[in-house]
Motif scaffolding. Structure first.
Motif, PDB file in Angstrom:
ATOM      1  N   MET A 219      26.730  46.593  38.252  1.00 26.21           N
ATOM      2  CA  MET A 219      27.784  46.991  39.178  1.00 26.21           C
ATOM      3  C   MET A 219      28.777  45.851  39.323  1.00 26.21           C
ATOM      4  SD  MET A 219      27.497  48.250  43.163  1.00 26.21           S
ATOM      5  CE  MET A 219      28.965  48.737  44.087  1.00 26.21           C
ATOM      6  N   LYS A 220      30.060  46.181  39.165  1.00 29.82           N
ATOM      7  CA  LYS A 220      31.129  45.201  39.315  1.00 29.82           C
ATOM      8  C   LYS A 220      32.024  45.615  40.468  1.00 29.82           C
ATOM      9  CE  LYS A 220      34.959  42.959  36.850  1.00 29.82           C
ATOM     10  NZ  LYS A 220      35.742  42.906  35.590  1.00 29.82           N
ATOM     11  N   ILE A 221      32.239  44.722  41.401  1.00 30.09           N
ATOM     12  CA  ILE A 221      33.051  45.007  42.592  1.00 30.09           C
ATOM     13  C   ILE A 221      34.303  44.139  42.571  1.00 30.09           C
ATOM     14  CG2 ILE A 221      33.147  44.916  45.112  1.00 30.09           C
ATOM     15  CD1 ILE A 221      30.181  45.482  45.169  1.00 30.09           C
ATOM     16  N   SER A 222      35.426  44.767  42.832  1.00 31.44           N
ATOM     17  CA  SER A 222      36.702  44.050  42.965  1.00 31.44           C
ATOM     18  C   SER A 222      37.287  44.394  44.333  1.00 31.44           C
ATOM     19  CB  SER A 222      37.680  44.461  41.858  1.00 31.44           C
ATOM     20  OG  SER A 222      38.948  43.883  42.081  1.00 31.44           O
ATOM     21  N   ASP A 223      37.434  43.398  45.175  1.00 32.95           N
ATOM     22  CA  ASP A 223      37.967  43.592  46.528  1.00 32.95           C
ATOM     23  C   ASP A 223      39.155  42.656  46.697  1.00 32.95           C
ATOM     24  OD1 ASP A 223      38.414  44.291  49.099  1.00 32.95           O
ATOM     25  OD2 ASP A 223      36.473  43.627  49.886  1.00 32.95           O
ATOM     26  N   ASP A 224      40.341  43.215  46.690  1.00 35.98           N
ATOM     27  CA  ASP A 224      41.560  42.408  46.661  1.00 35.98           C
ATOM     28  C   ASP A 224      42.433  42.749  47.862  1.00 35.98           C
ATOM     29  OD1 ASP A 224      43.547  40.701  45.909  1.00 35.98           O
ATOM     30  OD2 ASP A 224      44.399  42.014  44.387  1.00 35.98           O
ATOM     31  N   LEU A 225      42.710  41.756  48.698  1.00 31.47           N
ATOM     32  CA  LEU A 225      43.624  41.929  49.836  1.00 31.47           C
ATOM     33  C   LEU A 225      44.864  41.099  49.562  1.00 31.47           C
ATOM     34  CD1 LEU A 225      44.233  43.013  52.668  1.00 31.47           C
ATOM     35  CD2 LEU A 225      43.128  40.974  53.592  1.00 31.47           C
ATOM     36  N   GLN A 226      45.990  41.776  49.419  1.00 29.09           N
ATOM     37  CA  GLN A 226      47.256  41.096  49.119  1.00 29.09           C
ATOM     38  C   GLN A 226      48.194  41.222  50.299  1.00 29.09           C
ATOM     39  OE1 GLN A 226      48.533  43.105  45.558  1.00 29.09           O
ATOM     40  NE2 GLN A 226      47.400  41.720  44.241  1.00 29.09           N
ATOM     41  N   LYS A 227      48.940  40.168  50.554  1.00 28.33           N
ATOM     42  CA  LYS A 227      49.899  40.169  51.653  1.00 28.33           C
ATOM     43  C   LYS A 227      51.250  39.714  51.128  1.00 28.33           C
ATOM     44  CE  LYS A 227      51.091  37.709  55.912  1.00 28.33           C
ATOM     45  NZ  LYS A 227      50.673  36.662  56.865  1.00 28.33           N
ATOM     46  N   THR A 228      52.277  40.464  51.451  1.00 30.42           N
ATOM     47  CA  THR A 228      53.642  40.073  51.100  1.00 30.42           C
ATOM     48  C   THR A 228      54.481  40.059  52.365  1.00 30.42           C
ATOM     49  OG1 THR A 228      54.283  42.373  50.658  1.00 30.42           O
ATOM     50  CG2 THR A 228      53.474  41.076  48.800  1.00 30.42           C
ATOM     51  N   ALA A 229      55.418  39.152  52.427  1.00 26.55           N
ATOM     52  CA  ALA A 229      56.283  39.051  53.605  1.00 26.55           C
ATOM     53  C   ALA A 229      57.695  38.723  53.158  1.00 26.55           C
ATOM     54  CB  ALA A 229      55.764  37.974  54.563  1.00 26.55           C
ATOM     55  N   SER A 230      58.657  39.254  53.888  1.00 25.14           N
ATOM     56  CA  SER A 230      60.049  38.974  53.571  1.00 25.14           C
ATOM     57  C   SER A 230      60.862  39.051  54.847  1.00 25.14           C
ATOM     58  CB  SER A 230      60.596  39.977  52.545  1.00 25.14           C
ATOM     59  OG  SER A 230      60.546  41.288  53.079  1.00 25.14           O
ATOM     60  N   GLY A 231      61.976  38.354  54.862  1.00 27.37           N
ATOM     61  CA  GLY A 231      62.824  38.407  56.045  1.00 27.37           C
ATOM     62  C   GLY A 231      63.792  37.247  56.082  1.00 27.37           C
ATOM     63  N   ILE A 232      64.560  37.211  57.146  1.00 28.01           N
ATOM     64  CA  ILE A 232      65.544  36.159  57.378  1.00 28.01           C
ATOM     65  C   ILE A 232      64.990  35.174  58.394  1.00 28.01           C
ATOM     66  CG2 ILE A 232      67.862  35.666  58.232  1.00 28.01           C
ATOM     67  CD1 ILE A 232      67.822  37.092  55.558  1.00 28.01           C
ATOM     68  N   ILE A 233      65.044  33.892  58.068  1.00 24.57           N
ATOM     69  CA  ILE A 233      64.618  32.839  58.994  1.00 24.57           C
ATOM     70  C   ILE A 233      65.727  31.799  59.058  1.00 24.57           C
ATOM     71  CG2 ILE A 233      62.857  31.145  59.568  1.00 24.57           C
ATOM     72  CD1 ILE A 233      60.947  32.602  57.793  1.00 24.57           C
ATOM     73  N   LEU A 234      66.158  31.486  60.269  1.00 24.18           N
ATOM     74  CA  LEU A 234      67.240  30.520  60.453  1.00 24.18           C
ATOM     75  C   LEU A 234      66.805  29.403  61.398  1.00 24.18           C
ATOM     76  CD1 LEU A 234      70.222  33.010  60.990  1.00 24.18           C
ATOM     77  CD2 LEU A 234      69.530  31.909  58.856  1.00 24.18           C
ATOM     78  N   ASP A 235      67.367  28.221  61.177  1.00 24.76           N
ATOM     79  CA  ASP A 235      67.312  27.111  62.143  1.00 24.76           C
ATOM     80  C   ASP A 235      65.930  26.523  62.349  1.00 24.76           C
ATOM     81  OD1 ASP A 235      70.028  27.580  62.537  1.00 24.76           O
ATOM     82  OD2 ASP A 235      69.659  28.940  64.219  1.00 24.76           O
ATOM     83  N   ILE A 236      65.045  26.571  61.356  1.00 29.09           N
ATOM     84  CA  ILE A 236      63.718  25.986  61.557  1.00 29.09           C
ATOM     85  C   ILE A 236      63.826  24.480  61.793  1.00 29.09           C
ATOM     86  CG2 ILE A 236      61.519  25.452  60.438  1.00 29.09           C
ATOM     87  CD1 ILE A 236      61.503  28.159  59.211  1.00 29.09           C
ATOM     88  N   GLU A 237      64.585  23.789  60.953  1.00 30.85           N
ATOM     89  CA  GLU A 237      64.676  22.335  61.091  1.00 30.85           C
ATOM     90  C   GLU A 237      65.309  21.932  62.411  1.00 30.85           C
ATOM     91  OE1 GLU A 237      65.678  19.856  57.792  1.00 30.85           O
ATOM     92  OE2 GLU A 237      65.464  21.484  56.355  1.00 30.85           O
ATOM     93  N   LYS A 238      66.247  22.739  62.901  1.00 34.27           N
ATOM     94  CA  LYS A 238      66.880  22.427  64.185  1.00 34.27           C
ATOM     95  C   LYS A 238      65.922  22.603  65.355  1.00 34.27           C
ATOM     96  CE  LYS A 238      71.560  23.753  62.750  1.00 34.27           C
ATOM     97  NZ  LYS A 238      72.700  24.663  63.021  1.00 34.27           N
ATOM     98  N   GLN A 239      64.863  23.389  65.146  1.00 35.20           N
ATOM     99  CA  GLN A 239      63.932  23.696  66.229  1.00 35.20           C
ATOM    100  C   GLN A 239      62.679  22.806  66.209  1.00 35.20           C
ATOM    101  OE1 GLN A 239      64.837  25.897  68.548  1.00 35.20           O
ATOM    102  NE2 GLN A 239      66.721  26.269  67.436  1.00 35.20           N
ATOM    103  N   ILE A 240      62.650  21.776  65.350  1.00 36.31           N
ATOM    104  CA  ILE A 240      61.507  20.863  65.331  1.00 36.31           C
ATOM    105  C   ILE A 240      61.517  20.018  66.605  1.00 36.31           C
ATOM    106  CG2 ILE A 240      60.423  18.914  64.145  1.00 36.31           C
ATOM    107  CD1 ILE A 240      61.535  19.981  61.518  1.00 36.31           C
ATOM    108  N   VAL A 241      60.445  20.103  67.373  1.00 41.16           N
ATOM    109  CA  VAL A 241      60.374  19.372  68.646  1.00 41.16           C
ATOM    110  C   VAL A 241      59.443  18.161  68.563  1.00 41.16           C
ATOM    111  CG1 VAL A 241      61.008  21.348  70.062  1.00 41.16           C
ATOM    112  CG2 VAL A 241      58.617  20.999  69.482  1.00 41.16           C
ATOM    113  N   ARG A 242      58.488  18.193  67.651  1.00 42.28           N
ATOM    114  CA  ARG A 242      57.596  17.042  67.470  1.00 42.28           C
ATOM    115  C   ARG A 242      57.248  16.923  65.999  1.00 42.28           C
ATOM    116  NH1 ARG A 242      52.589  16.698  71.471  1.00 42.28           N
ATOM    117  NH2 ARG A 242      52.502  14.667  70.410  1.00 42.28           N
TER     118      ARG A 242
END
Length: 262
Positions: free
Chosen positions: A87-110
């Motif tokens: 018996m051969k089992i293949s269990d694959d969970l894939q995650k994809t994400a997309s979107g717009i992200i702005l101002d991360i570097e400006k929001q660094i607090v520490r």
């Protein structure tokens, strides 16, 4: 947010194992404040690359909040004989994400910077990115939905309706189009009298901006000289087809356009 904390800590453990060193975690990595994201870089050759790596780590976490899709594939296969099954089992969970992200570097607090015994640079950062900011990025990630329709055409006057229906403001700049005329009497004239064209095509461009449309509709009155019919059009039995293309850009500068035919 707690799941992201666990992801970050796991990355630190992996980093410690890969470098063979025990890395002391800054307090903001272990106790991430609400509305914040903590990120860590992989060991890099210089400070700039390390900072980019840490920012990318935070960006990946925020993307997961904005728009994450999961695809779970489970397969089981039997082979061999009844006496010796396999018996051969293949269990694959894939995650994809997309979107717009702005101002991360400006929001660094520490941030915390260190170098390991291999002279590799490692950076920890804490970024303030509250839920309101994530909701804003989610809205922008959807993009605008622009549509255009012709309400009426009379002579050289055209009235068109422009609608934005996805909650992202669009600034209109220009309307371009083509006017295609087909002459239904052309075959008769070419056979009996003189040579005439079977069809003709004209292009036009009209500046209409800056006009903004956001979750509503606006009406535009256009004067298009080529739409009008002269005596030649009447004589040749002209029928007209018009294509409109409206162009603009959204809140973050992405080009937007819409088409319609009449």
């Amino acid at each position: 947010m707690h799941c992201f904390k666990q992801i970050v800590i796991s990355l630190i453990v992996l980093l410690s194992v890969s470098t063979g060193l025990a890395i002391e975690l800054p307090d903001f990595m272990l106790r991430i404040p609400p509305g914040h994201f903590a990120g860590v870089s992989v060991p890099c050759d210089n400070f700039r690359k390390a900072k980019e790596s840490a920012v990318a780590d935070v960006a990946a976490q925020i993307l997961g909040c904005i728009n994450a899709k999961y695809n779970h594939i489970y397969q089981s296969t039997f082979s061999g004989s009844p006496q010796s099954p396999q018996m051969k089992i293949s269990d694959d969970l894939q995650k994809t994400a997309s979107g717009i992200i702005l101002d991360i570097e400006k929001q660094i607090v520490r941030s915390l910077y260190s170098r390991n015994s291999f002279e590799k640079h490692v950076i920890f950062i804490l970024v303030k990115y509250p839920d309101a900011k994530i909701q804003e990025m989610r809205r922008l990630s959807k993009g605008s939905r622009l549509s255009v329709s012709v309400e009426s055409i009379s002579g050289s006057q055209a009235q068109i309706k422009v609608t934005e229906s996805n909650g992202v403001s669009v600034t209109l700049g220009a309307i371009k189009g083509t006017i295609h005329k087909t002459y239904s009497f052309a075959r008769f004239y070419n056979f009996c009298i003189w040579k005439v064209p079977y069809e003709s095509q004209h292009s036009f461009s009209i500046a209409v901006g800056p006009i903004s449309v956001y979750e509503n509709s606006i009406m535009l009155e256009l004067n298009i000289r080529q739409l009008g019919k002269d005596w030649t059009d009447w004589l040749l039995g002209a029928s007209t087809a018009v294509t409109f293309e409206i162009k603009g850009f959204d809140e973050i500068g992405r080009p937007v356009r819409a088409f319609c035919k009449y």
